[in-house]
Motif scaffolding. Structure first.
Motif, PDB file in Angstrom:
ATOM      1  N   ASN A 179       0.848  -1.188   0.000  1.00 25.31           N
ATOM      2  CA  ASN A 179       0.000   0.000   0.000  1.00 25.31           C
ATOM      3  C   ASN A 179       0.886   1.241   0.000  1.00 25.31           C
ATOM      4  OD1 ASN A 179      -2.503  -1.370   0.196  1.00 25.31           O
ATOM      5  ND2 ASN A 179      -2.267  -1.559   2.413  1.00 25.31           N
ATOM      6  N   GLU A 180       0.462   2.257  -0.717  1.00 20.04           N
ATOM      7  CA  GLU A 180       1.204   3.506  -0.668  1.00 20.04           C
ATOM      8  C   GLU A 180       1.088   4.092   0.735  1.00 20.04           C
ATOM      9  OE1 GLU A 180       3.256   4.496  -2.945  1.00 20.04           O
ATOM     10  OE2 GLU A 180       2.633   2.708  -4.043  1.00 20.04           O
ATOM     11  N   LEU A 181       2.101   4.852   1.138  1.00 18.78           N
ATOM     12  CA  LEU A 181       2.123   5.477   2.460  1.00 18.78           C
ATOM     13  C   LEU A 181       2.149   6.990   2.289  1.00 18.78           C
ATOM     14  CD1 LEU A 181       4.876   3.237   4.131  1.00 18.78           C
ATOM     15  CD2 LEU A 181       2.399   2.854   4.094  1.00 18.78           C
ATOM     16  N   PHE A 182       1.427   7.679   3.146  1.00 20.48           N
ATOM     17  CA  PHE A 182       1.367   9.133   3.070  1.00 20.48           C
ATOM     18  C   PHE A 182       1.319   9.695   4.485  1.00 20.48           C
ATOM     19  CE2 PHE A 182      -0.837  13.213   2.688  1.00 20.48           C
ATOM     20  CZ  PHE A 182      -0.143  13.804   1.639  1.00 20.48           C
ATOM     21  N   TYR A 183       2.085  10.764   4.736  1.00 21.10           N
ATOM     22  CA  TYR A 183       2.198  11.320   6.081  1.00 21.10           C
ATOM     23  C   TYR A 183       1.530  12.686   6.144  1.00 21.10           C
ATOM     24  CZ  TYR A 183       4.959   7.288   6.944  1.00 21.10           C
ATOM     25  OH  TYR A 183       5.328   5.974   7.089  1.00 21.10           O
ATOM     26  N   LEU A 184       0.297  12.679   6.674  1.00 18.31           N
ATOM     27  CA  LEU A 184      -0.519  13.888   6.711  1.00 18.31           C
ATOM     28  C   LEU A 184      -0.097  14.827   7.838  1.00 18.31           C
ATOM     29  CD1 LEU A 184      -2.883  15.273   5.336  1.00 18.31           C
ATOM     30  CD2 LEU A 184      -4.440  14.022   6.816  1.00 18.31           C
ATOM     31  N   ASN A 185       0.570  14.278   8.850  1.00 21.00           N
ATOM     32  CA  ASN A 185       1.168  15.102   9.911  1.00 21.00           C
ATOM     33  C   ASN A 185       0.131  15.968  10.629  1.00 21.00           C
ATOM     34  OD1 ASN A 185       3.872  15.324  10.960  1.00 21.00           O
ATOM     35  ND2 ASN A 185       3.819  17.493  10.422  1.00 21.00           N
ATOM     36  N   GLN A 186      -0.989  15.360  10.989  1.00 27.90           N
ATOM     37  CA  GLN A 186      -2.106  16.059  11.640  1.00 27.90           C
ATOM     38  C   GLN A 186      -2.535  17.262  10.797  1.00 27.90           C
ATOM     39  OE1 GLN A 186      -1.178  16.904  15.760  1.00 27.90           O
ATOM     40  NE2 GLN A 186      -1.448  14.773  16.356  1.00 27.90           N
ATOM     41  N   GLY A 187      -2.976  16.957   9.594  1.00 29.31           N
ATOM     42  CA  GLY A 187      -3.323  17.990   8.628  1.00 29.31           C
ATOM     43  C   GLY A 187      -4.606  18.726   8.933  1.00 29.31           C
ATOM     44  N   LEU A 188      -5.595  18.593   8.069  1.00 31.38           N
ATOM     45  CA  LEU A 188      -6.807  19.398   8.196  1.00 31.38           C
ATOM     46  C   LEU A 188      -7.714  18.969   9.337  1.00 31.38           C
ATOM     47  CD1 LEU A 188      -7.769  19.862   4.453  1.00 31.38           C
ATOM     48  CD2 LEU A 188      -6.758  21.536   5.999  1.00 31.38           C
ATOM     49  N   ASP A 189      -7.610  17.737   9.774  1.00 35.13           N
ATOM     50  CA  ASP A 189      -8.450  17.287  10.881  1.00 35.13           C
ATOM     51  C   ASP A 189      -7.605  16.470  11.844  1.00 35.13           C
ATOM     52  OD1 ASP A 189      -8.365  14.482  10.080  1.00 35.13           O
ATOM     53  OD2 ASP A 189      -9.684  15.069   8.445  1.00 35.13           O
ATOM     54  N   LYS A 190      -8.196  16.095  12.955  1.00 30.27           N
ATOM     55  CA  LYS A 190      -7.464  15.367  13.990  1.00 30.27           C
ATOM     56  C   LYS A 190      -7.884  13.903  14.064  1.00 30.27           C
ATOM     57  CE  LYS A 190      -5.538  19.240  15.048  1.00 30.27           C
ATOM     58  NZ  LYS A 190      -4.154  19.512  14.632  1.00 30.27           N
ATOM     59  N   SER A 191      -8.387  13.377  12.971  1.00 28.08           N
ATOM     60  CA  SER A 191      -8.824  11.993  12.968  1.00 28.08           C
ATOM     61  C   SER A 191      -7.615  11.060  12.987  1.00 28.08           C
ATOM     62  CB  SER A 191      -9.689  11.711  11.740  1.00 28.08           C
ATOM     63  OG  SER A 191      -8.948  11.936  10.555  1.00 28.08           O
ATOM     64  N   LYS A 192      -7.886   9.784  13.219  1.00 25.93           N
ATOM     65  CA  LYS A 192      -6.826   8.801  13.282  1.00 25.93           C
ATOM     66  C   LYS A 192      -6.354   8.434  11.880  1.00 25.93           C
ATOM     67  CE  LYS A 192      -8.513   6.762  17.598  1.00 25.93           C
ATOM     68  NZ  LYS A 192      -9.004   5.525  18.251  1.00 25.93           N
ATOM     69  N   SER A 193      -5.241   7.747  11.832  1.00 31.26           N
ATOM     70  CA  SER A 193      -4.720   7.259  10.556  1.00 31.26           C
ATOM     71  C   SER A 193      -5.725   6.301   9.931  1.00 31.26           C
ATOM     72  CB  SER A 193      -3.383   6.551  10.781  1.00 31.26           C
ATOM     73  OG  SER A 193      -2.466   7.410  11.437  1.00 31.26           O
ATOM     74  N   ILE A 194      -5.829   6.366   8.594  1.00 32.75           N
ATOM     75  CA  ILE A 194      -6.829   5.535   7.913  1.00 32.75           C
ATOM     76  C   ILE A 194      -6.249   4.941   6.629  1.00 32.75           C
ATOM     77  CG2 ILE A 194      -8.769   6.894   8.793  1.00 32.75           C
ATOM     78  CD1 ILE A 194      -8.982   8.080   5.924  1.00 32.75           C
ATOM     79  N   LEU A 195      -6.965   3.984   6.090  1.00 31.40           N
ATOM     80  CA  LEU A 195      -6.636   3.408   4.802  1.00 31.40           C
ATOM     81  C   LEU A 195      -7.662   3.905   3.789  1.00 31.40           C
ATOM     82  CD1 LEU A 195      -4.767   1.398   3.271  1.00 31.40           C
ATOM     83  CD2 LEU A 195      -6.489  -0.355   3.719  1.00 31.40           C
ATOM     84  N   CYS A 196      -7.219   4.651   2.797  1.00 34.26           N
ATOM     85  CA  CYS A 196      -8.120   5.132   1.745  1.00 34.26           C
ATOM     86  C   CYS A 196      -8.122   4.126   0.598  1.00 34.26           C
ATOM     87  CB  CYS A 196      -7.663   6.499   1.239  1.00 34.26           C
ATOM     88  SG  CYS A 196      -7.744   7.814   2.464  1.00 34.26           S
TER      89      CYS A 196
END
Length: 324
Positions: free
Chosen positions: A121-138
């Protein structure tokens, strides 16, 4: 070194002091010093400062865990592809030369690599971006854009499996748009479907220490160029028009408002080359008048607040002197 799992790939140019702190925050972590799972790859775009001296200092301490290359000329954003090509790890992670790591982040990234080593799976680091939700799989590009919004353009979020990098054709095809990593990321998600989005706080930027941050055409890159890339997937029905509109709204009301205010309040620190930014914004978003009204309302509210805040910092020392 064999069986390297993670390559931290740093393209750099004339930012020796910032690179020094970036390297310090990586090399101080025990997983780097006590194992051979991680390497640092530095690709210097022919810097004229003491970047090489900084790199050599760390190579002296850590040997072949750090490799340094100095390009014969400044390759601009094509250096992204070059630095990744020099990585030997299973997973190649781009890292801005001004991006520091919080404690234990290398372990966090390694855990993501191990957890996705079979699925790729590709990995992406949002670094607590626009929201404070948990890490997810898109599960598709549309879902990812809804989650990450304009953060897909951030260099520090990007990484790629080495086997995917080796297969990627025309990696730097949009280097002139200054969104190489964004184009590659969207192509990867489009082909694979799934991407793991890590939303933990992994990195810290040295923005507060950087003089003259920016220097690029903010409007062209984030409105014209990014939209050009996105429209390819809108036309393929991989991004819905609703998602695209949400993204452009967030781009205007959050991202552009923030940086245009900072550039207006502190022009000696933040510089962007955009000519007639507001007329270009109006042209791009026309006829979405309500959105434009909200933008200008928020912009001038924040502008006034920022000026008052700045004035307060200037007045307070004088007030203290008078009281004394």
């Amino acid at each position: 070194m064999e069986n390297i799992k993670l390559s931290i790939c740093i393209p750099t140019y004339n930012r020796a002091e910032y690179l020094d702190l970036t390297l310090e925050t990586i090399t101080c972590q025990s997983v780097f010093t006590k194992s051979n799972d991680i390497e640092i790859v530095i690709s210097d775009n022919c810097s004229s400062d003491h970047t090489e001296e900084i790199a050599r200092k760390y190579i002296k301490d850590f040997g072949n865990k750090i490799v340094y290359f100095k390009n014969e000329e400044n390759l601009a954003d094509k250096n992204f592809e070059l630095v990744l090509s020099r990585g030997r790890g299973l997973y190649l992670k781009l890292n801005n030369d001004t991006l520091t790591h919080t404690s234990n982040t290398l372990n966090c990234i390694l855990q993501d690599v191990y957890a996705n080593i079979e699925s790729r799976n590709e990995l992406f680091y949002l670094n607590q971006g626009l929201d404070k939700s948990k890490s997810i799989l898109c599960n598709n590009l549309d879902e990812f854009i809804n989650k990450a919004a304009y953060f897909g353009g951030w260099i520090g979020s990007f990484g790629i499996w080495k086997e995917d990098f080796d297969k990627m054709k025309e990696f730097s095809r949009y280097a002139k748009l200054l969104l190489t990593q964004t184009d590659v990321l969207y192509r990867l998600i489009s082909n694979k479907g799934r991407i793991y989005v890590n939303n933990e706080m992994i990195f810290l930027s040295q923005d507060s220490k950087i003089k003259h941050k920016g220097g690029y055409d903010l409007i062209t890159i984030f409105l014209d160029n990014h939209s050009f890339i996105l429209n390819e997937y809108v036309e393929k029905n991989q991004i819905s028009t609703t998602t695209y509109k949400k993204l452009t709204s967030k781009l205007l009301l959050i991202f552009l408002r923030k940086y245009l205010v900072m550039a207006a309040v502190d022009p000696d620190k933040y510089r962007f080359k955009s000519n007639s930014p507001f007329s270009r914004i109006i042209k791009f978003y026309n006829p979405r008048y309500l959105l434009l009204f909200r933008f200008f309302t928020l912009y001038y509210t924040y502008l006034i607040f920022s000026y008052l805040k700045k004035a307060g910092k200037w007045i307070l020392p004088i007030k203290k002197k008078v009281i004394k």
